[in-house]
Design an enzyme around this catalytic site. Structure first.
Site: not given
Length: 311
Positions: A229, A254
């Protein structure tokens, strides 16, 4: 419009076509199979038209991404009309195949007895629909419920990866208006063309090709793995829980639900420009990598994806 007219005089971009076909299959299975077979014949005719287009030299002053997109839509509409008005005989063979598979299917195994047949024909006849535009594949999206997929490891090359995910990308393209090749490109970026696909502790695939994290509202299975991240532009390694699926079909659907259920992705839905699609995703906060949009745009416009799609 009469019931018998369903699917014969419809615009190929009409999102209600799939729902109408599902309804027909429930109410009148025999007529539903006939209509599905006719749509598959239209796809085969479209492949023929595309082959002729590819054999024609391009590069005129009027040639552009937009002109090619509308040409593809026009070809799809022509193929659909030809299949309904002057059938070439493919539909009759496909109808027999659908009926044969439907007869041998167990009604309790899937919501529709035609799902397995649709899935089989979809991969057999239409793996290589053109990718320039969301309409590329709208005709063959007819509510397929895919069985659990079995993979034999990471794909050895981009073409193998594209072969695995293309039918699911086409289905989601019809739902979101996002060109199928954009969806393939993003799944390739997130998974390293399938070589870095998120896997469970025992090495089984999670089928999560879009890096979607579990979150508090996710009630399905999860897998926890290290991830990178970016915080204030600095890369940091941490562990996070990601969603796990039973198939690539589930993962793509999804992803479609994720985009359609959050207003921040409004600029992503229906986006036809590859660079803007990538920028809209980053601006909506899909990823923390400050170079995410640039990386995705390079894959969308790159030769690797183009060659994998045209192979």
């Amino acid at each position: 419009m009469k019931a018998s007219d369903l699917g014969t005089s419809r615009l190929v971009l009409d999102p209600a076509v799939a729902g109408d076909l599902r309804t027909r299959l429930r109410q009148d299975p025999q007529a539903g199979v006939k209509q599905a077979a006719q749509q598959f014949e239209g796809m085969l005719l479209h492949l023929m038209l595309k082959s002729m287009r590819d054999a024609t030299a391009a590069g005129s002053l009027l040639d552009s991404e937009q002109s090619r997109f509308f040409t593809a839509i026009g070809d799809q509409q022509m193929a659909q009309d030809l299949a309904s008005q002057a059938p070439m005989g493919f539909a009759a063979m496909i109808e027999k195949q659908l009926a044969r598979q439907a007869t041998g299917a167990s009604a309790a195994a899937t919501p529709s007895p035609f799902d397995a047949a649709q899935k089989s024909l979809l991969s057999r006849y239409a793996t290589r629909l053109p990718a320039n535009g969301a309409a590329a594949g709208a005709q063959r999206t007819i509510g397929v419920t895919a069985p659990r997929e079995v993979t034999t490891g990471a794909p050895s090359r981009p073409r193998e990866f594209v072969d695995r995910v293309w039918p699911h990308a086409v289905e989601v393209a019809a739902l979101t208006g996002i060109p199928a090749r954009f969806l393939v490109a993003q799944s390739a970026l997130e998974s390293g063309w399938g070589k870095r696909e998120i896997r469970t502790a025992d090495g089984a695939p999670s089928f999560n090709l879009f890096g979607i994290k579990a979150g508090g509202r996710w009630a399905g299975p999860t897998v926890e793995v290290p991830t990178t991240e970016f915080v204030n532009g600095v890369a940091q390694t941490t562990r996070a829980r990601f969603r796990a699926y039973g198939s690539y079909a589930e993962a793509f659907r999804d992803y479609a639900r994720l985009l359609s259920s959050h207003s921040r992705y409004a600029a992503v839905i229906g986006q036809q420009d590859g660079v803007q699609f990538a920028r809209s995703l980053q601006q909506a906060g899909y990823a923390t990598d400050p170079m995410y949009a640039d990386k995705l745009a390079r894959i969308i416009g790159g030769t690797t994806l183009r060659q994998a799609l045209s192979a």
